[in-house]
Design a protein around this motif. Sequence first.
Motif, mmCIF file in Angstrom:
data_model
loop_
_atom_site.group_PDB
_atom_site.id
_atom_site.type_symbol
_atom_site.label_atom_id
_atom_site.label_comp_id
_atom_site.label_asym_id
_atom_site.label_seq_id
_atom_site.Cartn_x
_atom_site.Cartn_y
_atom_site.Cartn_z
ATOM 1 N N ARG A 279 0.855 -1.183 0.000
ATOM 2 C CA ARG A 279 0.000 0.000 0.000
ATOM 3 C C ARG A 279 0.889 1.230 0.000
ATOM 4 O O ARG A 279 2.096 1.149 0.204
ATOM 5 N N HIS A 281 2.352 4.357 1.775
ATOM 6 C CA HIS A 281 2.620 4.841 3.120
ATOM 7 C C HIS A 281 3.100 6.286 3.060
ATOM 8 O O HIS A 281 3.839 6.668 2.140
ATOM 9 N N ALA A 310 -10.463 6.230 4.114
ATOM 10 C CA ALA A 310 -9.754 5.514 3.060
ATOM 11 C C ALA A 310 -10.643 5.393 1.825
ATOM 12 O O ALA A 310 -11.833 5.043 1.925
ATOM 13 N N THR A 316 -5.097 7.474 -1.357
ATOM 14 C CA THR A 316 -5.168 6.917 -0.002
ATOM 15 C C THR A 316 -3.782 6.507 0.481
ATOM 16 O O THR A 316 -3.000 5.909 -0.271
ATOM 17 N N TYR A 317 -3.501 6.848 1.749
ATOM 18 C CA TYR A 317 -2.206 6.531 2.357
ATOM 19 C C TYR A 317 -2.423 5.943 3.745
ATOM 20 O O TYR A 317 -3.360 6.320 4.455
ATOM 21 N N GLU A 318 -1.527 5.038 4.118
ATOM 22 C CA GLU A 318 -1.407 4.610 5.505
ATOM 23 C C GLU A 318 -0.422 5.561 6.165
ATOM 24 O O GLU A 318 0.758 5.614 5.788
ATOM 25 N N GLN A 332 -5.514 4.936 7.950
ATOM 26 C CA GLN A 332 -5.607 5.173 6.517
ATOM 27 C C GLN A 332 -6.465 6.400 6.247
ATOM 28 O O GLN A 332 -7.583 6.517 6.761
#
Length: 395
Positions: A279, A281, A310, A316-318, A332
């Motif tokens: 994903r 980050h 999210a 979208t980022y963690e 998220q």
Amino acid sequence: MTIKCQTFEGFDPSRVPSPCFVVDEAAVEANLKLLQQLQQRSGAKVLAALKAFSCWQLGELTARYLSGSCASGLHEARLAREHYSGSDGSGEVHVYSAAYSEADMVALVELADHLVFNSFDQWRRFKPLIEQAQQHRPQLKVGLRINPEHSEGTVAIYDPCAPGSRLGIPLAAFSGQDLSGLSGLHFHTLCEQGFDALDRTLVAVERKFGHLLPQLEWINFGGGHWLTAPGYDLDGLVERIRDFSRRYDLQVYLEPGEAIAIHTGVLVGEVLDVAQTDRQHALLDVSATCHMPDTLEMPYRADIFTAGEADAKPHTYELGGPSCLAGDRIGQYSFDRPLRVGQRLLFDDMAHYTMVKTTTFNGVKLPAIAIWNSDTDELRVVREFGYQDFKTRLS
């Protein structure tokens, strides 16, 4: 997402270092004015709970509106006396701790106006010391914290009336006890809750401890009251306090913490890196474990200005912190545009239970503290932290 700290809409985060807590003095004063009105309407005395918000640069402002402050031990009591007692020193200092050391008690009897004990044994142990201090400080009052054994908490870690709780004395422990020398009782059952939860608690308190109240001078309804949150039933609270005080001839105290600081502050952070694994980050200079540990303990999701859930927005980022803890994950979030290194983010509603709980785990830098006034746009950075603050805690 609805922004809670609306005065920060349009605030430029590049005006402060990163990371940085920024508190809006005007928003704090608005909360204090509401609490002052509650005092005037109900006859209750409202104390600032320093465990939630101890930004003592605003202590003098707080003292203008409230009756005093409450502390959880010696260091907070000293802070209360030094910065929250007002220019004339009339602000009351109340102290409750689950247990006191003798060394702390020697100092506290000279600082506190109310001392609240968590057990009969501790009260009896320190009674001679208290009586000696009362000879030259007759304003020093003593109370006991009770456990009404009535839970309103929805999160176990914050429920002081859960089975097995060490906080407060249950009714059964009062059997055969001599209460001479006591002037009040204290209870605390709430956490971020409205009047309905307090009303139910008072029913339990009166049912179990009502026979003791006529011989007392005061009662403290504790904290956890979301008095300044939108929709709180202040009219219901005012009437309940008036009725309770009238029937038992007691001075009522409230000790809100979050209610003073909710919707007043943000945490500014900066993107340090953007990385791809399974994903996307984004690594920040803000840490969940070091700077906002309640997001992990409670847990809850911190809101970010201009961000969504999210996948609600295109990117979208963690988000994660810089520490080595695998669980230092903020969550998220999605954004309208890709995040870039050096970009600033604003975490919403971060004045309460944040500054008071920060750590330097991993040597992670403590956020600076800034005070901003949304009415005048005056901004001052009142504290920055560095290596010496990390080093001197360790040996």
